[in-house]
Design a protein around this motif. Structure first.
Motif, PDB file in Angstrom:
ATOM      1  N   ASN A 132       0.823  -1.203   0.000  1.00 38.19           N
ATOM      2  CA  ASN A 132       0.000   0.000   0.000  1.00 38.19           C
ATOM      3  C   ASN A 132       0.863   1.261   0.000  1.00 38.19           C
ATOM      4  N   GLY A 133       2.008   1.201   0.686  1.00 36.63           N
ATOM      5  CA  GLY A 133       2.908   2.347   0.688  1.00 36.63           C
ATOM      6  C   GLY A 133       3.417   2.659  -0.704  1.00 36.63           C
ATOM      7  N   TYR A 134       3.766   1.621  -1.452  1.00 34.16           N
ATOM      8  CA  TYR A 134       4.226   1.844  -2.834  1.00 34.16           C
ATOM      9  C   TYR A 134       3.105   2.430  -3.682  1.00 34.16           C
ATOM     10  N   VAL A 135       1.930   1.807  -3.633  1.00 39.73           N
ATOM     11  CA  VAL A 135       0.827   2.236  -4.491  1.00 39.73           C
ATOM     12  C   VAL A 135       0.451   3.686  -4.182  1.00 39.73           C
ATOM     13  N   GLU A 136       0.260   3.995  -2.917  1.00 44.62           N
ATOM     14  CA  GLU A 136      -0.179   5.339  -2.568  1.00 44.62           C
ATOM     15  C   GLU A 136       0.902   6.376  -2.869  1.00 44.62           C
ATOM     16  N   GLY A 137       2.172   6.026  -2.613  1.00 44.84           N
ATOM     17  CA  GLY A 137       3.243   6.959  -2.929  1.00 44.84           C
ATOM     18  C   GLY A 137       3.335   7.237  -4.412  1.00 44.84           C
TER      19      GLY A 137
END
Length: 248
Positions: free
Chosen positions: A156-161
């Motif tokens: 989720n950190g990758y996607v949202e970033g």
């Protein structure tokens, strides 16, 4: 210290056991708010504006949605309902997480104002709970719940970033009044000056050799997602059988 006066919006019944059926619903209010935010930005989605759109009195809506924070919770959960997780987990964890990541990105790009929203991770609306059940369920058979939470945080950190950067860049281009190629071209003289200075060899290498810089946004997202999934695969060390399952 806990707020003894706080009551989660989902703990408030929409309709009491007795009395007339409510004239409006949270779903209708949230739908109207999202439509306004999509067209004019989040700040435009006020109770007064929503009331005007659905033909209600502004004060009457506070019986359904007591505060601005509650409205944001409803709007965020409404958007989570757009993320299609039907059929997850399918048994193919990589395909499932790829599908989920692409769904999240598509939702954010449809509703770019969501990047400005600080969403409580503990609101636990119905759509958020469905996502937890389906998406966390993808790796549940392979890892402990703590490892699952950690791996989902990485994904989720990758996607949202990545999507925040994409939305921010699109906003800057739009505000400039230029095409994207014109907007990028504005930086060329300064980049050329940096290259000619010879002071920044790594930056020069990025500018001259990095293939990612020339990829489309779709391809850049796909490339990064594949690397994240590779990391998850390494952490999983996927056994022949998920936890708790053996051939008869």
């Amino acid at each position: 210290m806990a707020d003894g006066g706080y009551v989660n919006i989902w703990m408030r019944p929409e309709q009491t056991a007795r009395g007339p059926k409510p004239a409006y619903s949270r779903a209708r209010i949230a739908e109207s708010a999202v439509r306004i935010a999509d067209a004019e930005g989040l700040e435009a989605a006020t109770m007064r504006r929503i009331a005007a759109e659905i033909g209600a009195g502004a004060m009457s809506l506070y019986r359904y949605v007591p505060s601005r924070d509650d409205l944001i919770v409803l709007m965020a959960d409404r958007l989570m309902g757009e993320i299609d997780v039907e059929g997850l987990p399918s048994g193919d964890w990589r395909a499932d997480l790829t599908r989920y990541a692409n769904e999240v990105r598509a939702m954010w790009l449809r509703h770019p104002w969501i990047v400005t929203v600080h969403r409580s991770p503990h609101s636990y609306g119905p759509n958020q709970l469905l996502l937890i059940e389906r998406v966390m369920g993808v790796l549940d058979a392979y890892v402990s719940v703590d490892e699952n939470l950690g791996l989902m945080a990485i994904l989720n950190g990758y996607v949202e970033g990545a999507v925040r950067d994409e939305v921010s860049r699109a906003g800057e281009v739009r505000r400039s009044g230029l095409s994207e190629s014109e907007w990028l071209a504005r930086a060329y003289p300064y980049v050329l000056q940096l290259l000619e200075s010879g002071k920044y060899p790594i930056f020069s290498k990025i500018a001259m050799e990095a293939g990612q810089m020339r990829l489309s946004r779709d391809d850049q997202f796909r490339y990064g997602l594949e690397r994240v999934l590779d990391c998850i695969a390494a952490a999983l060390q996927v056994p022949a059988h998920p936890r708790g399952r053996r051939d008869p």
